[in-house]
Enzyme design. Structure first.
Site, PDB file in Angstrom:
ATOM      1  N   LYS A  18      34.256   6.592   2.698  1.00 12.98           N
ATOM      2  CA  LYS A  18      35.271   7.449   3.213  1.00 12.98           C
ATOM      3  C   LYS A  18      34.860   7.611   4.602  1.00 12.98           C
ATOM      4  CE  LYS A  18      32.239  10.902   3.777  1.00 12.98           C
ATOM      5  NZ  LYS A  18      31.986  11.562   5.467  1.00 12.98           N
ATOM      6  N   GLY A 109      24.983   6.222   6.528  1.00 13.09           N
ATOM      7  CA  GLY A 109      25.812   6.132   7.668  1.00 13.09           C
ATOM      8  C   GLY A 109      27.330   7.200   8.143  1.00 13.09           C
ATOM      9  N   ALA A 112      29.688   8.425   3.149  1.00 14.74           N
ATOM     10  CA  ALA A 112      29.383   8.882   1.542  1.00 14.74           C
ATOM     11  C   ALA A 112      28.986   7.517   0.759  1.00 14.74           C
ATOM     12  CB  ALA A 112      30.690   9.659   1.232  1.00 14.74           C
ATOM     13  N   ASP A 148      30.395  15.381  -1.531  1.00 10.20           N
ATOM     14  CA  ASP A 148      31.327  14.481  -1.309  1.00 10.20           C
ATOM     15  C   ASP A 148      31.751  13.503  -2.549  1.00 10.20           C
ATOM     16  OD1 ASP A 148      31.589  14.803   1.585  1.00 10.20           O
ATOM     17  OD2 ASP A 148      30.106  13.360   1.801  1.00 10.20           O
TER      18      ASP A 148
END
Ligand code: C5P
Length: 307
Positions: A18, A109, A112, A148
């Site tokens: 995402k 990063g 998620a 998430d």
């Protein structure tokens, strides 16, 4: 109803990463999470999760892919924790699973990646063990694993409130073309949130710009690009000053919008259309300013079974 999976078979699930089109960060709560209002969009960078039968009580994971070495393969792996939790809560008899994660979503990063793997493991194991779990139950279980995870199950475009785990659909027309710039170094999410607190970035204003929601309804990338917002971005830039240069380079190379994804350090550049995205990705990769670039589109669905 689907027939149960036999012991020789493998269940495969694909799950998207995402980006956050808007991320408004409120104060730290008593549970050590921040109150958020965020607009998620699932984009076409995918991890694949394979699940195979294992002896009851055996929960193993192997990770393959460029950044595989960065992912823990012990009981702390979020996909393993997801499988165990699902088994404890929903399986009538003791269960086990052998998981393989094919990683493409960047590790630590801001996309998620770990939550996506947990979402993929929940879906894959529910099919492998032939469990009766509703989508709502799956999302509630996911929220226990990470804020998430519910979105990674659902995908598309959604508004996340509270910890980011309470979802409402957002109307979005068309396909958006993004270029993701992956960094050489990772960024720890708790560190970025702590930096945001230190810099006083979190306040009570959790408004998602109306113009951003209107741009999504209208399918207008230029209007969307102008309204991308991330309250955590100054914290990520304070921890990784080189990201400022990357953001500027993308804009110079024709992006209509640029934003650090979640807690970073991945940067998402929005292009006006597909050919502009091709041009932008070539120019960014020739520039050599980041580890790699990837052209993706969104929105795409969340965790899905592969046949
Ligand atoms: O839920 P998840 O484990 O992915 O979150 C990682 C960390 O990010 C949390 O431990 C917390 O420090 C921070 N976080 C936060 N507020 C949120 C979501 C995450 O402070 N709403």
């Amino acid at each position: 109803m689907a027939s149960p999976v036999t012991e020789a078979e493998v269940v495969r699930v694909r799950v998207a990463g995402k980006i956050n089109l808007a991320l408004r960060c409120g104060p730290l709560r008593e549970d050590d999470y921040h109150e958020l209002a965020t607009v998620f969009q699932a984009v076409s960078v995918f991890d694949e999760i394979e699940a195979r039968w294992a002896e009851p009580g055996v929960f193993s994971v192997r990770v393959v892919g460029e950044q595989a070495a960065l992912v823990p393969t012990d009981g702390s792996n979020l996909a393993v924790r997801a499988a165990r939790l699902l088994g404890e809560r929903f399986a009538k008899d003791p269960v086990g699973v052998e998981l393989v994660i094919h990683k493409s979503i960047p590790v630590t990063g801001g996309m998620a990646g770990g939550s996506a793997d947990a979402a993929g493991a929940l879906l894959a194991c529910s099919v492998l063990w032939d469990l009766d779990v509703t989508p709502d139950e799956m999302r509630d279980l996911g929220a226990l694993l990470g804020a998430d995870v519910p979105f990674c199950l659902t995908g598309g475009t959604a508004l996340g409130t509270e910890r980011g785990d309470q979802l409402a659909p957002v109307l979005s027309r068309g396909t958006y073309h993004w270029v993701l710039a992956f960094s050489h170094q990772e960024l720890s999410t708790p560190e970025v949130f702590a930096k945001a607190d230190e810099l006083g970035l979190a306040d009570d204003d959790l408004t998602v710009p109306a113009g951003l929601l209107n741009a999504l309804v209208g399918g207008d990338p230029v209007a969307l690009g102008e309204r991308l917002v991330n309250d955590l971005q100054p914290a990520a830039l304070a921890l990784r000053p080189e990201l400022s240069e990357l953001l500027e380079a993308g804009e110079e190379f024709g992006a209509v919008g640029a934003v650090v994804s979640g807690s970073g350090p991945t940067v998402a550049f929005l292009a006006a259309n597909e050919s502009a995205a091709i041009d932008l990705s070539v120019r960014l990769s020739n520039d050599g300013i980041c580890r790699s670039v990837k052209r993706v589109s969104g929105p795409v669905p969340g965790a899905r079974l592969l046949t």
